[in-house]
Scaffold this active site. Structure first.
Site, PDB file in Angstrom:
ATOM      1  N   HIS A   1       1.436   1.462  -1.198  1.00  0.00           N
ATOM      2  CA  HIS A   1       1.219   0.967   0.163  1.00  0.00           C
ATOM      3  C   HIS A   1       2.536   0.500   0.773  1.00  0.00           C
ATOM      4  CE1 HIS A   1      -3.022   0.781  -1.123  1.00  0.00           C
ATOM      5  NE2 HIS A   1      -3.297   0.848   0.169  1.00  0.00           N
TER       6      HIS A   1
ATOM      7  N   LYS B   1       2.034  -5.164   2.485  1.00  0.00           N
ATOM      8  CA  LYS B   1       0.761  -5.444   1.832  1.00  0.00           C
ATOM      9  C   LYS B   1       0.975  -6.393   0.660  1.00  0.00           C
ATOM     10  CE  LYS B   1      -3.332  -3.163  -0.075  1.00  0.00           C
ATOM     11  NZ  LYS B   1      -4.248  -3.902   0.823  1.00  0.00           N
TER      12      LYS B   1
END
Length: 254
Positions: free
Chosen positions: A142, A146
């Site tokens: 990600h 995140k």
């Protein structure tokens, strides 16, 4: 016409706001956020749920742990369907969702794309067929912003493998399991998480056997896939009876 309120002012909440005008039979009533958005959001802003003075049919929640608990309590009290894509939930958040589901329809999912819902079903089937003869590694990549690792989707995929094996996901997340996957023994499940650049989201579940490897991968190319999924799931959710639903229920994959 479904009257919609959005909770949160982060990336995903903003994408929902951007996509909502393209979906028929939705009326956007406003955005609930502790801090006022810095730009024009094209709708009313409420700094808390106590400020909301409109009748609402559906709340779409993309916030942070803690915010989802407040959303669940408000929806339960005000008879509003709740769709949440918030990840990294605490035990209190989960209990609040479960309690709300006694009174209103609730759908929580760490990933609201059609592809991941189908991937979860395929992973469950593969785990059922292969059993503990395969070691399983789950990787997620990600963007650098995140915070939770493994991702909520990775944990949901792990839960699907355990369901396929007729087991339960218990104590799988620990510091050593967030490093590179090991070979594992006895049908072990390991995780690896990478946070870099602006990657939207990529998940791979690998089933490693003695002389072959089966991999199932999903890559999100645009964050709008999650926003569109949330709106499609929300349109389905408002027609349901009170209960705790999943993307498998929405897509009839159970």
């Amino acid at each position: 016409m479904t009257r919609v309120l959005v909770h949160g002012a982060g990336r995903m909440a903003r994408r929902v706001l951007a996509q909502l005008p393209g979906f028929g039979n939705f009326e956007l009533l406003g955005l609930v956020s502790r801090t006022q958005p810095g730009d024009d959001i094209g709708t009313d802003w409420f700094e808390s749920f106590s400020k909301v003075n409109k009748a609402v049919d559906l709340l779409i929640d993309f916030t942070l742990p803690g915010g989802t608990r407040l959303a669940a309590e408000w929806c339960s009290t005000n008879s509003v369907a709740l769709l949440s894509g918030t990840t990294g939930l605490t035990g209190n958040d989960v209990r609040a969702l479960e309690n709300a589901a006694l009174n209103v329809p609730v759908l929580w999912a760490p990933n609201l794309s059609h592809g991941v819902a189908l991937m979860t079903s395929l992973v469950r089937q593969a785990a059922n067929v292969l059993g503990v003869s395969a070691n399983i590694s789950i990787s997620d990549i990600h963007h650098q912003h995140k915070k939770d690792a493994p991702s909520g989707t990775a944990l949901a995929l792990a839960a699907a493998t355990q369901e396929g094996r007729s087991g339960r996901l218990q104590s799988l997340v620990s510091a050593d399991r967030q490093a590179e996957p090991s070979a594992g023994v006895g049908g072990d499940i390991t995780f690896s998480s990478l946070r870099e650049g602006e990657v939207v989201g990529e998940h791979t579940v690998s089933f490693t056997m003695g002389d072959e490897v089966l991999e199932i991968t999903h890559r999100a190319l645009d964050r709008d896939v999650f926003a569109k999924g949330a709106l499609k799931a929300g349109k389905w959710l408002v027609k349901q009876a009170p209960g705790y639903y999943s993307t498998a229920d929405w897509m009839r994959l159970t």
